[in-house]
Design an enzyme around this catalytic site. Structure first.
Site, PDB file in Angstrom:
ATOM      1  N   CYS A   5       0.777  -1.155   0.144  1.00 20.45           N
ATOM      2  CA  CYS A   5      -0.051   0.018   0.075  1.00 20.45           C
ATOM      3  C   CYS A   5       1.052   1.212   0.019  1.00 20.45           C
ATOM      4  O   CYS A   5       1.911   1.178  -0.044  1.00 20.45           O
ATOM      5  CB  CYS A   5      -0.935   0.140   1.103  1.00 20.45           C
ATOM      6  SG  CYS A   5      -2.171  -1.372   1.219  1.00 20.45           S
ATOM      7  N   GLY A  32      -1.276   0.931  -4.950  1.00 22.49           N
ATOM      8  CA  GLY A  32      -2.416   0.212  -4.602  1.00 22.49           C
ATOM      9  C   GLY A  32      -3.795   0.740  -5.340  1.00 22.49           C
ATOM     10  O   GLY A  32      -3.546   2.135  -5.411  1.00 22.49           O
ATOM     11  N   ASN A 106       0.845   0.611   5.575  1.00 20.25           N
ATOM     12  CA  ASN A 106       1.237  -0.033   4.931  1.00 20.25           C
ATOM     13  C   ASN A 106       1.998  -1.028   5.483  1.00 20.25           C
ATOM     14  O   ASN A 106       2.889  -1.037   6.362  1.00 20.25           O
ATOM     15  CB  ASN A 106       2.347   0.802   3.794  1.00 20.25           C
ATOM     16  CG  ASN A 106       3.124  -0.423   2.982  1.00 20.25           C
ATOM     17  OD1 ASN A 106       4.227   0.083   2.477  1.00 20.25           O
ATOM     18  ND2 ASN A 106       2.538  -1.280   2.521  1.00 20.25           N
ATOM     19  N   GLY A 107       1.555  -2.482   5.316  1.00 20.94           N
ATOM     20  CA  GLY A 107       2.026  -3.645   5.985  1.00 20.94           C
ATOM     21  C   GLY A 107       1.044  -4.550   6.489  1.00 20.94           C
ATOM     22  O   GLY A 107      -0.186  -4.580   6.191  1.00 20.94           O
ATOM     23  N   TYR A 249      10.696  -4.662  -7.354  1.00 16.74           N
ATOM     24  CA  TYR A 249       9.577  -4.335  -8.067  1.00 16.74           C
ATOM     25  C   TYR A 249       8.718  -3.368  -7.778  1.00 16.74           C
ATOM     26  O   TYR A 249       8.198  -2.544  -8.685  1.00 16.74           O
ATOM     27  CB  TYR A 249       8.653  -5.838  -8.217  1.00 16.74           C
ATOM     28  CG  TYR A 249       7.334  -5.633  -8.658  1.00 16.74           C
ATOM     29  CD1 TYR A 249       7.005  -5.392 -10.217  1.00 16.74           C
ATOM     30  CD2 TYR A 249       6.065  -5.711  -7.990  1.00 16.74           C
ATOM     31  CE1 TYR A 249       5.956  -5.370 -10.785  1.00 16.74           C
ATOM     32  CE2 TYR A 249       4.954  -5.500  -8.536  1.00 16.74           C
ATOM     33  CZ  TYR A 249       4.569  -5.242  -9.866  1.00 16.74           C
ATOM     34  OH  TYR A 249       3.451  -5.242 -10.405  1.00 16.74           O
ATOM     35  N   ASP A 368      12.677  -9.889 -17.185  1.00 18.21           N
ATOM     36  CA  ASP A 368      11.501  -9.362 -16.436  1.00 18.21           C
ATOM     37  C   ASP A 368      12.229  -9.402 -14.950  1.00 18.21           C
ATOM     38  O   ASP A 368      13.227  -9.924 -14.575  1.00 18.21           O
ATOM     39  CB  ASP A 368      10.222 -10.106 -16.314  1.00 18.21           C
ATOM     40  CG  ASP A 368       8.851  -9.432 -15.811  1.00 18.21           C
ATOM     41  OD1 ASP A 368       9.451  -8.258 -15.460  1.00 18.21           O
ATOM     42  OD2 ASP A 368       8.149 -10.005 -15.928  1.00 18.21           O
ATOM     43  N   ASP A 369      11.558  -8.778 -14.024  1.00 16.08           N
ATOM     44  CA  ASP A 369      11.875  -8.526 -12.458  1.00 16.08           C
ATOM     45  C   ASP A 369      11.793  -9.791 -11.612  1.00 16.08           C
ATOM     46  O   ASP A 369      12.476  -9.930 -10.987  1.00 16.08           O
ATOM     47  CB  ASP A 369      11.238  -7.231 -11.947  1.00 16.08           C
ATOM     48  CG  ASP A 369       9.665  -7.542 -11.706  1.00 16.08           C
ATOM     49  OD1 ASP A 369       9.144  -7.710 -12.685  1.00 16.08           O
ATOM     50  OD2 ASP A 369       9.174  -7.678 -10.594  1.00 16.08           O
TER      51      ASP A 369
HETATM   52  P1  5GP Z   1       3.265 -14.125 -12.701  1.00 15.21           P
HETATM   53  O1  5GP Z   1       2.866 -13.705 -14.028  1.00 15.21           O
HETATM   54  O2  5GP Z   1       4.730 -14.762 -12.845  1.00 15.21           O
HETATM   55  O3  5GP Z   1       2.564 -14.512 -11.817  1.00 15.21           O
HETATM   56  O4  5GP Z   1       3.858 -12.387 -11.997  1.00 15.21           O
HETATM   57  C1  5GP Z   1       5.228 -11.994 -12.670  1.00 15.21           C
HETATM   58  C2  5GP Z   1       4.871 -10.773 -13.020  1.00 15.21           C
HETATM   59  O5  5GP Z   1       4.044  -9.911 -12.189  1.00 15.21           O
HETATM   60  C3  5GP Z   1       6.059  -9.810 -13.115  1.00 15.21           C
HETATM   61  O6  5GP Z   1       6.105  -9.165 -14.392  1.00 15.21           O
HETATM   62  C4  5GP Z   1       6.260  -8.852 -12.126  1.00 15.21           C
HETATM   63  O7  5GP Z   1       6.573  -7.693 -12.693  1.00 15.21           O
HETATM   64  C5  5GP Z   1       4.850  -8.693 -11.401  1.00 15.21           C
HETATM   65  N1  5GP Z   1       4.704  -8.809  -9.882  1.00 15.21           N
HETATM   66  C6  5GP Z   1       5.402  -9.226  -9.239  1.00 15.21           C
HETATM   67  N2  5GP Z   1       4.996  -9.336  -7.929  1.00 15.21           N
HETATM   68  C7  5GP Z   1       3.979  -8.612  -8.198  1.00 15.21           C
HETATM   69  C8  5GP Z   1       3.009  -8.449  -6.960  1.00 15.21           C
HETATM   70  O8  5GP Z   1       3.256  -8.624  -6.014  1.00 15.21           O
HETATM   71  N3  5GP Z   1       1.849  -7.789  -7.522  1.00 15.21           N
HETATM   72  C9  5GP Z   1       1.638  -7.543  -8.836  1.00 15.21           C
HETATM   73  N4  5GP Z   1       0.587  -6.801  -9.113  1.00 15.21           N
HETATM   74  N5  5GP Z   1       2.381  -7.536  -9.639  1.00 15.21           N
HETATM   75  C10 5GP Z   1       3.842  -8.482  -9.313  1.00 15.21           C
HETATM   76 MG    MG Z   2       5.695  -7.102 -14.861  1.00 18.15          MG
END
Ligand code: 5GP
Ligand code: MG
Length: 495
Positions: A5, A32, A106-107, A249, A368-369
């Site tokens: 958040c 958020g 946040n948390g 991220y 990707d991250d």
């Molecule tokens: P996946 O498709 O493997 O489930 O999710 C990976 C993608 O979701 C990555 O592109 C990353 O940038 C993004 N991502 C990683 N962690 C989170 C998260 O906690 N929330 C959201 N909305 N996106 C995430």
């Molecule tokens: Mg992504």
């Protein structure tokens, strides 16, 4: 899957706080999208406006005009504990005998149920299922018996888990960070007042000056007239537990956390990613937007590597190309917001489309991250193959996510995490990629110049910096005893 958040708190000399709060929430919108809210105080009365939706939709000009006073707090919410409905939108506000409180959190507390049971025993009635209300009631209770700083300290000694909070108590605005500093929180100077915010990008948006992070275990109290702030170090544990995922991220790349620009951290992680697992390809391609800084760093390191290698690169050989070969439809919401797996899969195709000419007949490295469920990567590998890529290599700027984040949503998601019960080779096989490599935990700690012991690595090690039911800890942490259990323990000690 992770908690993120956004919170803000502002105290100004003699300007209304509502608009600066509103702009800060815009700056924190990435943290958020479920709900947004602002609480203000004009010295007499508390005002609030909280609704589900994006910042731009939640507040009309009249709503901002109605939020009177030169102090306040704001929140954007990513669904965490309490569910996705409107029940837990924040700031949570309450009025009681010794004044009014507004809390933006946040948390996630890991012992909220214990404290709630204890307070219910003492006659507190709860209106939401969220843990922020638990903090609010505990603080309200303690404020009846002691001054502000002591009351906060008492509450702090009872709650266990991650929290960066901005709090209004009448016209006093405070910022509080949990003793291990899991979530970020910073202080900025606005010239005629001060701001507390999850990320420095919010300070920039207000044309302010970033001063520093709120320290783990620190309470910062802003002067009501915007003239300064006081600091109280209420807890000083030996270790911190900063969430490394903020750097990977969550945070905006243009935010500075602990004096590090997040964009630079990601680029450096991209360098490491190349050094740990280089692969010769024609084109390096980020997954927009989360992979961009990593891919930039990766391509830089790859080309540096070529310049330095005497034999591998022939004279005049072109550099590895860096190409934005996946185009994003920016009107599609985050894939995570889609409830079913089927919808999530469709959303990826809706969201990203390859530029065929950059991939046809070529070897592509996709960056990707992170991989969480694996949906994004699986879809994109297929997308690139369909578009004519000869090889698709995948490089990820974080270690495999093997365990849930208890500082947030999706508690029961171990089964959903693609890497929780698969080796990297098995994940590669699911992705149908030609190769797959993740970044090591050490590379992250080294890049952040931190000891591993000062980071929260729960989602990549399965060991947590907090005392969580049914999970292992990676350090000596003890959940405080509250209510009956505290009384029992005291009783046992007497036996
Ligand atoms: P996946 O498709 O493997 O489930 O999710 C990976 C993608 O979701 C990555 O592109 C990353 O940038 C993004 N991502 C990683 N962690 C989170 C998260 O906690 N929330 C959201 N909305 N996106 C995430
Ligand atoms: Mg992504």
């Amino acid at each position: 899957m992770h908690e993120k958040c956004g919170v803000v708190g502002i105290s100004l000399a003699d300007r209304a706080a509502a608009r600066p709060l509103y702009y800060s929430l815009y700056a924190l919108q990435h943290r958020g999208q479920e709900s947004a809210g602002i609480v203000t105080h004009d010295g007499f009365q508390q005002y609030d406006h909280v609704e589900t939706g994006l910042v731009g939709d939640v507040f009309a000009a009249e709503d901002l005009d109605d939020l009177r006073g030169s102090v306040g707090a704001g929140h954007v919410r990513y669904p965490t504990s309490g569910g996705v409905d409107a029940c837990c939108a924040q700031p949570f506000s309450v009025s009681f005998k010794s004044g009014s409180l507004g809390l933006a959190h946040n948390g996630n507390l890991v012992n909220a149920a214990d404290i709630r049971a204890d307070l219910e025993e003492r006659g507190h009635a709860f209106t939401t299922r969220g843990d922020t209300e638990v903090i609010a009631h505990d603080l309200a209770h303690n404020l009846l018996e002691s001054d502000l700083v002591r009351a906060v300290k008492r509450t702090m000694s009872r709650i266990h888990g991650s929290y960066s909070l901005t709090i209004t108590h009448d016209d006093t605005v405070m910022g509080l960070r949990d003793p291990q500093g899991n979530r970020p929180l910073c202080i900025g100077d606005l010239g005629d007042g001060y701001v507390l915010a999850s990320e420095s990008a919010a300070v920039d948006t207000l044309d302010g000056e970033l001063i520093r992070e709120v320290r783990p275990g620190e309470l910062v109290v802003l002067e009501e007239d915007g003239s300064g702030f006081d600091s109280y170090q209420l807890a000083s544990p030996p270790q911190s537990a900063n969430c490394f995922f903020e750097y990977v991220y969550f945070a905006r790349p243009d935010s500075v956390i602990d004096e590090e620009l997040v964009y630079d951290v990601r680029r450096e992680l991209g360098h490491r990613l190349w050094k740990e697992n280089p692969v010769e390809t024609d084109v390096v391609m980020p997954v927009p937007d989360s992979g961009r800084a990593f891919a930039t760093g990766y391509a830089e390191a790859a080309n540096e590597g070529r310049e330095n290698a005497e034999n591998s690169a022939e004279e005049g050989e072109p550099n590895v190309e860096f190409a934005e070969g996946l185009m994003k439809n920016r009107y599609v919401g985050r894939t995570f917001i889609m409830p079913s797996q089927d919808e999530r899969e469709r959303a990826v195709r809706l969201k990203l489309n390859p530029i065929k000419s950059t991939v046809v007949g070529r070897s592509v490295t996709l960056i990707d991250d992170s991989i969480v469920r694996g949906t994004t990567s699986t879809q994109l590998v297929e997308l690139l193959q369909d578009a004519g890529a000869e090889e698709v290599h995948v490089r990820i700027g974080a270690p495999p996510i093997v365990a849930p984040c208890y500082m947030g949503i999706d508690m029961a998601s171990r089964e959903e995490l693609i890497a929780s019960d698969r080796t990297t080779e098995e994940v590669r096989d699911v992705l149908e990629a030609d190769s797959l490599a993740y970044l090591s935990i050490d590379a992250i700690a080294e890049t952040l110049d931190r000891e591993r012991a000062d980071l929260c690595l729960g989602c990549v090690t399965g060991k947590y910096p907090y005392d969580i039911d049914g999970e292992e800890s990676d350090r000596e942490v003890e959940r405080p005893l509250v209510g009956d259990s505290a009384v029992e323990a005291a009783g046992n000690a007497d036996d």
